[in-house]
Design an enzyme around this catalytic site. Structure first.
Site, short mmCIF file in Angstrom:
data_model
loop_
_atom_site.label_atom_id
_atom_site.label_comp_id
_atom_site.label_asym_id
_atom_site.label_seq_id
_atom_site.Cartn_x
_atom_site.Cartn_y
_atom_site.Cartn_z
CG ASP A 177 -0.25 -0.38 2.53
OD1 ASP A 177 1.00 -0.42 2.55
OD2 ASP A 177 -0.93 -0.64 3.52
CD GLU B 213 -8.57 1.59 7.85
OE1 GLU B 213 -8.61 0.65 8.67
OE2 GLU B 213 -7.92 2.63 8.05
CG HIS C 232 -5.97 -1.90 8.89
ND1 HIS C 232 -6.07 -0.95 9.89
CD2 HIS C 232 -4.69 -1.84 8.46
CE1 HIS C 232 -4.90 -0.36 10.05
NE2 HIS C 232 -4.04 -0.88 9.20
CG ASP D 207 -8.84 -1.01 12.17
OD1 ASP D 207 -7.88 -1.70 11.73
OD2 ASP D 207 -9.22 0.04 11.62
#
Ligand code: GLP
Length: 286
Positions: free
Chosen positions: A92, A168, A163, A161
């Protein structure tokens, strides 16, 4: 070991027959700390490059893989590993950080691993977060990974979280490389790389999608610290859900999750995972 049949097949098919892996969604390997995890992952990469010098590695940013990169550099300097024919694809990239910004992921990967070993010039690529045509950059990136023959071993971290890369919560499990908006949780988590100022963390990124990541032949996820314990529990023991994107890995035939004791603290089957790893046949590797 009697009763175990070693099956040598290429790629995805290899992981299923006759291995403990088939009995669980992902293989969880619990170690005391980052150095032990790094040694195991480096062993796997060393074996891969010995068997396939032009292997394609999936490279992750974040703090989780840093000990692995340091160990790979040590082994490279000791003459044990060469990346001269290998290629690397990043997961990314932030959108809109200046080319020379130290936290631009292209620069992070260059600093932490690419420039410290013998990758050929241009052998490590990432999505172009500064392109005038971001959608075109995503398509080009998918095409480049495919043209390289796909990723052999993908290193991954995980966000608090759940990801992976920058997929996400709420990300499509079928997603490919695309533009994403970061959650405030992720921007807060990553503010430490921007002098603690969340306002300086970009809002957008380009990220390999979950289906892109799932196309890699071996997924190797590293998580350390209690902050990752809930995400690791969900990833390995929760229901598959876009709300915890890493849970898509439960559908991968060869996924390894390496955690330290702290990141393993929420696991319901921790004792079992330790026992399985302690007694697995040495030839299986990760
Ligand atoms: C970022 C990266 C992810 C990484 C995550 C966790 O969001 N895009 O690839 O897994 O951070 O980072 P860390 O390993 O520093 O906890």
């Amino acid at each position: 070991m009697s009763g175990w049949k070693r099956v040598r097949l290429d790629g995805r098919a290899r992981a299923w027959p006759g291995t403990e892996r088939e009995g669980r969604v992902v293989e969880v390997v619990i170690q005391h700390g980052a150095a032990d995890i790094a040694a195991l992952v480096a062993d796997e990469i060393e074996k891969l490059l010995a068997a396939k010098p032009d292997a394609v590695l999936g490279l992750a940013t974040g703090s989780s893989p840093l000990a692995v990169y340091d160990e790979l550099v040590r082994r490279h300097e000791a003459g044990r590993i060469s990346f001269a024919r290998a290629r690397g694809f990043m997961l990314d990239e932030y959108v809109g950080l200046p080319d020379d910004h130290p936290e631009r992921y292209r620069n992070v990967i260059e600093r932490e691993i690419a420039s410290r070993v013998d990758f050929a010039p241009g052998a490590v690529q990432g999505p172009d977060g500064n392109s005038d045509d971001l959608l075109g950059a995503c398509e080009d990136y998918e095409a480049a990974i495919a043209a390289a023959g796909g990723v052999d071993l993908q290193i991954l971290g995980i966000g608090t979280d759940g990801h992976i890369a920058f997929n996400e919560p709420g990300s499509s499990l079928a997603s490919r490389t695309r533009i994403k908006t970061l959650t405030s949780q992720t921007r807060t988590d990553n503010a430490r790389f921007f002098d603690g100022d969340v306002e300086r963390v970009p809002r957008h990124c380009l990220t390999q999608g979950l289906a892109t990541i799932m196309s890699a032949r071996h997924l190797v996820l590293i998580a350390t610290g209690t902050g990752k314990a809930e995400a690791v529990h969900q990833l390995t023991e929760g229901p598959v859900s876009a709300m915890w994107p890493a849970t898509v890995m439960q559908h991968h035939p060869h996924a390894t999750v390496l955690v330290d004791d702290a990141a393993a603290s929420r696991l319901q089957l921790g004792a079992y995972y330790r026992e399985v790893f302690a007694t697995k046949p040495a030839w299986q590797g990760l």
